[in-house]
Design an enzyme around this catalytic site. Structure first.
Site, PDB file in Angstrom:
ATOM      1  N   GLU A   1       0.685   4.321  10.441  1.00 50.84           N
ATOM      2  CA  GLU A   1      -0.789   4.338  10.494  1.00 50.84           C
ATOM      3  C   GLU A   1      -1.310   5.545  11.269  1.00 50.84           C
TER       4      GLU A   1
ATOM      5  N   GLY B   1       4.365  12.536   4.991  1.00 49.86           N
ATOM      6  CA  GLY B   1       4.054  11.399   5.854  1.00 49.86           C
ATOM      7  C   GLY B   1       2.714  11.615   6.537  1.00 49.86           C
ATOM      8  N   SER B   2       2.708  12.449   7.560  1.00 44.36           N
ATOM      9  CA  SER B   2       1.452  12.727   8.279  1.00 44.36           C
ATOM     10  C   SER B   2       0.457  13.471   7.404  1.00 44.36           C
TER      11      SER B   2
ATOM     12  N   PHE C   1       0.863  -1.183   0.000  1.00 41.67           N
ATOM     13  CA  PHE C   1       0.000   0.000   0.000  1.00 41.67           C
ATOM     14  C   PHE C   1       0.897   1.229   0.000  1.00 41.67           C
TER      15      PHE C   1
ATOM     16  N   CYS D   1      -9.099   2.954   4.212  1.00 45.19           N
ATOM     17  CA  CYS D   1      -8.318   1.716   4.365  1.00 45.19           C
ATOM     18  C   CYS D   1      -7.590   1.742   5.709  1.00 45.19           C
ATOM     19  N   LEU D   2      -7.068   2.928   6.028  1.00 43.91           N
ATOM     20  CA  LEU D   2      -6.314   3.056   7.284  1.00 43.91           C
ATOM     21  C   LEU D   2      -7.208   2.764   8.484  1.00 43.91           C
TER      22      LEU D   2
ATOM     23  N   GLY E   1      15.974  -6.764  33.949  1.00 40.44           N
ATOM     24  CA  GLY E   1      17.352  -6.361  34.209  1.00 40.44           C
ATOM     25  C   GLY E   1      18.199  -6.438  32.943  1.00 40.44           C
TER      26      GLY E   1
HETATM   27  P1  TGC Z   1      -9.374  15.691   5.994  1.00 35.53           P
HETATM   28  O1  TGC Z   1      -9.794  16.992   5.401  1.00 35.53           O
HETATM   29  O2  TGC Z   1      -9.546  15.456   7.450  1.00 35.53           O
HETATM   30  O3  TGC Z   1     -10.109  14.488   5.240  1.00 35.53           O
HETATM   31  C1  TGC Z   1     -10.101  14.387   3.821  1.00 35.53           C
HETATM   32  C2  TGC Z   1     -11.294  13.515   3.464  1.00 35.53           C
HETATM   33  O4  TGC Z   1     -11.154  12.225   4.082  1.00 35.53           O
HETATM   34  C3  TGC Z   1     -12.217  12.016   5.038  1.00 35.53           C
HETATM   35  N1  TGC Z   1     -11.589  11.379   6.200  1.00 35.53           N
HETATM   36  C4  TGC Z   1     -11.706  10.075   6.441  1.00 35.53           C
HETATM   37  N2  TGC Z   1     -12.397   9.122   5.792  1.00 35.53           N
HETATM   38  C5  TGC Z   1     -12.312   7.884   6.270  1.00 35.53           C
HETATM   39  N3  TGC Z   1     -11.561   7.578   7.340  1.00 35.53           N
HETATM   40  C6  TGC Z   1     -10.854   8.493   8.006  1.00 35.53           C
HETATM   41  N4  TGC Z   1     -10.094   8.148   9.042  1.00 35.53           N
HETATM   42  C7  TGC Z   1     -10.906   9.820   7.563  1.00 35.53           C
HETATM   43  N5  TGC Z   1     -10.319  10.968   7.968  1.00 35.53           N
HETATM   44  C8  TGC Z   1     -10.761  11.923   7.115  1.00 35.53           C
HETATM   45  C9  TGC Z   1     -12.775  13.381   5.343  1.00 35.53           C
HETATM   46  O5  TGC Z   1     -14.123  13.297   5.751  1.00 35.53           O
HETATM   47  C10 TGC Z   1     -12.632  14.061   3.990  1.00 35.53           C
HETATM   48  O6  TGC Z   1     -13.637  13.546   3.144  1.00 35.53           O
HETATM   49  P2  TGC Z   1     -14.315  14.481   2.010  1.00 35.53           P
HETATM   50  O7  TGC Z   1     -15.410  13.659   1.443  1.00 35.53           O
HETATM   51  O8  TGC Z   1     -14.792  15.694   2.745  1.00 35.53           O
HETATM   52  O9  TGC Z   1     -13.218  14.774   1.028  1.00 35.53           O
HETATM   53  O10 TGC Z   1      -7.887  15.445   5.566  1.00 35.53           O
HETATM   54  P3  TGC Z   1      -6.554  16.125   6.066  1.00 35.53           P
HETATM   55  O11 TGC Z   1      -5.701  16.330   4.863  1.00 35.53           O
HETATM   56  O12 TGC Z   1      -6.866  17.282   6.967  1.00 35.53           O
HETATM   57  O13 TGC Z   1      -5.855  14.970   6.895  1.00 35.53           O
HETATM   58  C11 TGC Z   1      -6.333  14.482   8.059  1.00 35.53           C
HETATM   59  C12 TGC Z   1      -5.273  13.567   8.719  1.00 35.53           C
HETATM   60  C13 TGC Z   1      -4.040  14.332   9.151  1.00 35.53           C
HETATM   61  C14 TGC Z   1      -5.955  12.967   9.938  1.00 35.53           C
HETATM   62  C15 TGC Z   1      -4.872  12.452   7.739  1.00 35.53           C
HETATM   63  O14 TGC Z   1      -4.162  12.937   6.672  1.00 35.53           O
HETATM   64  C16 TGC Z   1      -4.071  11.350   8.400  1.00 35.53           C
HETATM   65  O15 TGC Z   1      -4.651  10.408   8.936  1.00 35.53           O
HETATM   66  N6  TGC Z   1      -2.697  11.394   8.357  1.00 35.53           N
HETATM   67  C17 TGC Z   1      -1.883  10.303   8.814  1.00 35.53           C
HETATM   68  C18 TGC Z   1      -1.341   9.571   7.612  1.00 35.53           C
HETATM   69  C19 TGC Z   1      -1.231   8.107   7.863  1.00 35.53           C
HETATM   70  O16 TGC Z   1      -1.812   7.543   8.771  1.00 35.53           O
HETATM   71  N7  TGC Z   1      -0.497   7.428   7.025  1.00 35.53           N
HETATM   72  C20 TGC Z   1      -0.407   6.013   7.091  1.00 35.53           C
HETATM   73  C21 TGC Z   1       0.255   5.448   5.873  1.00 35.53           C
HETATM   74  S1  TGC Z   1       0.027   3.703   5.676  1.00 35.53           S
HETATM   75  C22 TGC Z   1       0.906   3.011   6.900  1.00 35.53           C
HETATM   76  O17 TGC Z   1       1.447   3.608   7.758  1.00 35.53           O
HETATM   77  C23 TGC Z   1       0.963   1.563   6.842  1.00 35.53           C
HETATM   78  S2  TGC Z   1       1.910   0.833   8.071  1.00 35.53           S
HETATM   79  C24 TGC Z   1       1.623  -0.714   7.557  1.00 35.53           C
HETATM   80  C25 TGC Z   1       1.930  -1.797   8.505  1.00 35.53           C
HETATM   81  O18 TGC Z   1       1.061  -2.161   9.336  1.00 35.53           O
HETATM   82  O19 TGC Z   1       3.052  -2.325   8.343  1.00 35.53           O
HETATM   83  P1  FAD Z   2       6.201  13.139   9.982  1.00 36.28           P
HETATM   84  O1  FAD Z   2       4.854  13.315   9.381  1.00 36.28           O
HETATM   85  O2  FAD Z   2       7.322  13.929   9.407  1.00 36.28           O
HETATM   86  O3  FAD Z   2       6.111  13.426  11.540  1.00 36.28           O
HETATM   87  C1  FAD Z   2       7.258  13.630  12.366  1.00 36.28           C
HETATM   88  C2  FAD Z   2       6.779  14.141  13.716  1.00 36.28           C
HETATM   89  O4  FAD Z   2       6.057  15.370  13.542  1.00 36.28           O
HETATM   90  C3  FAD Z   2       5.823  13.176  14.425  1.00 36.28           C
HETATM   91  O5  FAD Z   2       6.045  13.209  15.816  1.00 36.28           O
HETATM   92  C4  FAD Z   2       4.449  13.769  14.119  1.00 36.28           C
HETATM   93  O6  FAD Z   2       3.460  13.421  15.098  1.00 36.28           O
HETATM   94  C5  FAD Z   2       4.777  15.256  14.149  1.00 36.28           C
HETATM   95  N1  FAD Z   2       3.789  16.031  13.374  1.00 36.28           N
HETATM   96  C6  FAD Z   2       3.555  16.007  12.036  1.00 36.28           C
HETATM   97  N2  FAD Z   2       2.564  16.840  11.720  1.00 36.28           N
HETATM   98  C7  FAD Z   2       2.141  17.406  12.885  1.00 36.28           C
HETATM   99  C8  FAD Z   2       1.135  18.341  13.211  1.00 36.28           C
HETATM  100  N3  FAD Z   2       0.319  18.863  12.303  1.00 36.28           N
HETATM  101  N4  FAD Z   2       1.009  18.706  14.513  1.00 36.28           N
HETATM  102  C9  FAD Z   2       1.798  18.148  15.472  1.00 36.28           C
HETATM  103  N5  FAD Z   2       2.761  17.255  15.211  1.00 36.28           N
HETATM  104  C10 FAD Z   2       2.934  16.890  13.938  1.00 36.28           C
HETATM  105  N6  FAD Z   2       3.377   4.205   4.788  1.00 36.28           N
HETATM  106  C11 FAD Z   2       2.660   3.697   3.748  1.00 36.28           C
HETATM  107  O7  FAD Z   2       2.062   4.435   2.969  1.00 36.28           O
HETATM  108  N7  FAD Z   2       2.587   2.346   3.551  1.00 36.28           N
HETATM  109  C12 FAD Z   2       3.222   1.467   4.362  1.00 36.28           C
HETATM  110  O8  FAD Z   2       3.117   0.252   4.153  1.00 36.28           O
HETATM  111  C13 FAD Z   2       3.997   1.971   5.424  1.00 36.28           C
HETATM  112  N8  FAD Z   2       4.717   1.117   6.217  1.00 36.28           N
HETATM  113  C14 FAD Z   2       5.572   1.619   7.156  1.00 36.28           C
HETATM  114  C15 FAD Z   2       6.441   0.752   7.827  1.00 36.28           C
HETATM  115  C16 FAD Z   2       7.328   1.270   8.755  1.00 36.28           C
HETATM  116  C17 FAD Z   2       8.286   0.353   9.439  1.00 36.28           C
HETATM  117  C18 FAD Z   2       7.332   2.649   9.066  1.00 36.28           C
HETATM  118  C19 FAD Z   2       8.249   3.197  10.107  1.00 36.28           C
HETATM  119  C20 FAD Z   2       6.489   3.512   8.396  1.00 36.28           C
HETATM  120  C21 FAD Z   2       5.606   3.011   7.418  1.00 36.28           C
HETATM  121  N9  FAD Z   2       4.803   3.868   6.656  1.00 36.28           N
HETATM  122  C22 FAD Z   2       4.051   3.378   5.621  1.00 36.28           C
HETATM  123  C23 FAD Z   2       4.929   5.323   6.800  1.00 36.28           C
HETATM  124  C24 FAD Z   2       4.172   5.874   8.007  1.00 36.28           C
HETATM  125  O9  FAD Z   2       2.798   5.875   7.783  1.00 36.28           O
HETATM  126  C25 FAD Z   2       4.703   7.297   8.254  1.00 36.28           C
HETATM  127  O10 FAD Z   2       6.001   7.144   8.789  1.00 36.28           O
HETATM  128  C26 FAD Z   2       3.814   8.061   9.207  1.00 36.28           C
HETATM  129  O11 FAD Z   2       2.572   8.376   8.608  1.00 36.28           O
HETATM  130  C27 FAD Z   2       4.475   9.375   9.703  1.00 36.28           C
HETATM  131  O12 FAD Z   2       5.045  10.081   8.662  1.00 36.28           O
HETATM  132  P2  FAD Z   2       6.578  10.601   8.768  1.00 36.28           P
HETATM  133  O13 FAD Z   2       7.408   9.426   9.162  1.00 36.28           O
HETATM  134  O14 FAD Z   2       6.867  11.285   7.506  1.00 36.28           O
HETATM  135  O15 FAD Z   2       6.593  11.585   9.991  1.00 36.28           O
END
Ligand code: TGC
Ligand code: FAD
Length: 388
Positions: free
Chosen positions: A367, A141-142, A133, A242-243, A343
């Site tokens: 996530e 990232g965030s 994904f 998906c998240l 320890g």
């Molecule tokens: P925002 O304006 O809040 O939302 C945009 C549109 O999305 C809708 N929405 C959601 N829909 C479903 N589920 C959610 N959790 C949703 N959150 C928001 C929202 O209603 C809106 O819809 P529409 O129809 O109005 O367009 O968007 P934003 O740009 O302000 O961002 C919000 C924020 C910061 C919470 C979001 O960007 C976020 O969650 N950032 C974190 C990114 C993240 O989690 N990345 C993960 C990458 S994948 C990964 O890490 C896999 S690890 C895999 C493993 O397990 O190994």
């Molecule tokens: P940043 O977004 O740069 O954040 C750095 C710091 O700043 C954090 O403490 C954060 O909380 C803080 N911060 C950022 N914005 C704000 C704000 N607005 N206010 C306050 N604090 C803030 N991604 C995928 O798409 N697919 C995957 O399969 C996937 N797998 C992963 C596997 C591993 C092992 C790891 C480590 C990461 C993976 N990721 C994946 C990426 C992961 O989702 C990102 O690392 C995560 O979303 C954070 O992004 P970043 O690392 O760029 O940190």
């Protein structure tokens, strides 16, 4: 170490059906028999035990909560319990299951065409095919909404350019669900292994999640057939939905890592003698064990309730944020306290503690970081977004 028989101080087993308990126990036995004996060596070597991926498919753990297309069709509590037991083994093993089921199969299932579903879901469910994904980019990232990966519509096909980073299973994947902007709108594309201009080099040097493959995805003028666009969703809510599923699984999974640390701590502290007594006889150590049990029990109730809400179709994404944030946070803190109780032995690979602690550092960040989930809750409470 003694056999793990679960942590159930509040008789939460009574809240589970017979089938839910049976699935959990099957996965528990499998983890003890096949994951625990090999995981430390893989962690040391920085490799994912690929054969376990296929076995997870055979056991029906991939896309477990999806229906049809050879998917098991289990409920969400069962899916959560699966994640819990897998992560007691290792967060990397649970990651494999989360990515495959929640981040690859879910979007194909929810947003894919019939052809896409027929082509990919049965193979992904069996573990014959692996998926990844791609949302995160080097500079986004965030804030994935800022992504710069772009698709251009060329009439008969799309052309994809850009890069993703930190992608679990990227190098192993047969299919990547890639989120990119098309005419400024986020869309999902199925990018297949071997497409010209697509590469997925593995990222090296991780000190966390070492038994998991993490990769870059690079797209240079990749020609994507029109039929590889996910037709059913537009905008950031596609990847974010998906998240929700994957974060839900992590809320349960982190409890598994916490339980592994707690179990090892009880075992160790009741057998380690200092000052002529087991260290478990000292009040300070008991305080630590009692705190671990307290936090695990609260986390279990959160996860169970969230699962029932999800099964009833009532789960809100802010509730997922709270559970992911809380349960990963307490798991990480429990791992650190467990290291203290063990320890010096706590730093050895002979115990699972450092592995869990190091893994949970990634889980705390991926996530949605801990603080992103804080901000999601802050927005729900106040109605004011504080991301920007
Ligand atoms: P925002 O304006 O809040 O939302 C945009 C549109 O999305 C809708 N929405 C959601 N829909 C479903 N589920 C959610 N959790 C949703 N959150 C928001 C929202 O209603 C809106 O819809 P529409 O129809 O109005 O367009 O968007 P934003 O740009 O302000 O961002 C919000 C924020 C910061 C919470 C979001 O960007 C976020 O969650 N950032 C974190 C990114 C993240 O989690 N990345 C993960 C990458 S994948 C990964 O890490 C896999 S690890 C895999 C493993 O397990 O190994
Ligand atoms: P940043 O977004 O740069 O954040 C750095 C710091 O700043 C954090 O403490 C954060 O909380 C803080 N911060 C950022 N914005 C704000 C704000 N607005 N206010 C306050 N604090 C803030 N991604 C995928 O798409 N697919 C995957 O399969 C996937 N797998 C992963 C596997 C591993 C092992 C790891 C480590 C990461 C993976 N990721 C994946 C990426 C992961 O989702 C990102 O690392 C995560 O979303 C954070 O992004 P970043 O690392 O760029 O940190």
């Amino acid at each position: 170490m003694s056999a793990f028989t679960g942590v159930d101080f509040y008789e939460i087993d009574e809240l589970l059906s017979e089938e839910e308990r049976a699935i959990r126990d099957t996965v528990r036995e499998w983890v003890d028999a096949e994951v625990t004996p090999v995981i430390e060596a893989h962690y040391e070597a920085g490799t994912f035990p690929i054969e376990l991926g296929r076995k997870m498919g055979e056991l029906g753990l991939l896309g477990a909560n999806l229906d049809g297309y050879d998917c098991p069709g289990l409920n969400n509590v069962m899916y959560g319990l699966i994640c819990q037991e897998l992560e007691r083994g290792d967060s990397g093993v649970r990651s494999f299951c989360s990515v495959q089921g929640s981040l690859v199969m879910f979007p194909i299932h929810a947003y894919g065409s019939e052809e896409q579903k027929q082509k990919w879901l049965p193979r992904l469910a069996s573990g014959e095919a692996i998926g990844c994904f791609g949302l995160t980019e080097p500079d986004f990232g965030s804030n994935p909404g800022g992504m710069i990966t772009r698709a251009e519509d060329k009439g008969s096909h799309y052309v994809l350019n850009g890069a993703k980073m930190w992608i679990t299973n990227g190098t192993l994947a047969d299919v990547a669900v890639v989120w990119a902007k098309l005419d400024g709108v986020v869309r999902g594309f199925l990018v297949e292994r071997g497409m010209e201009g697509f590469s997925a080099p593995e990222m090296k040097g991780k000190r966390s999640l070492r038994a998991s493959v993490t990769s870059e995805l690079v797209f240079q003028d990749v020609v994507i057939p029109k039929e590889n666009l996910l037709p059913g969703v537009k905008g950031l809510k596609g990847p974010l939905s998906c998240l929700n599923n994957a974060r839900y699984g992590i809320a349960w999974g982190a409890l598994g890592a916490a339980m592994g640390c707690y179990h090892s701590s009880v075992d160790y502290s009741t057998s380690r003698i200092q000052f002529d007594r087991p260290i478990a006889a000292f009040q300070l150590v008991q305080n630590k064990l009692a705190w671990m049990l307290r936090e695990i029990t609260k986390g279990q109730l959160l996860a169970w309730r969230l699962g029932r809400l999800k099964d009833a179709g009532k789960m809100r994404h802010e509730q997922v944020s709270l559970a992911k944030m809380n349960n990963v946070d307490i798991a990480l803190r429990i791992a650190r306290v467990a290291r203290d109780i063990h320890g010096a032995n706590g730093i050895l690979g002979e115990y699972p503690i450092m592995r869990h602690a190091a893994n949970l550092e990634s889980v705390f960040t991926y996530e949605g970081t801990h603080d992103i989930h804080n901000l999601v809750l802050g927005r729900w409470i106040t109605g004011i977004q504080a991301f920007q």
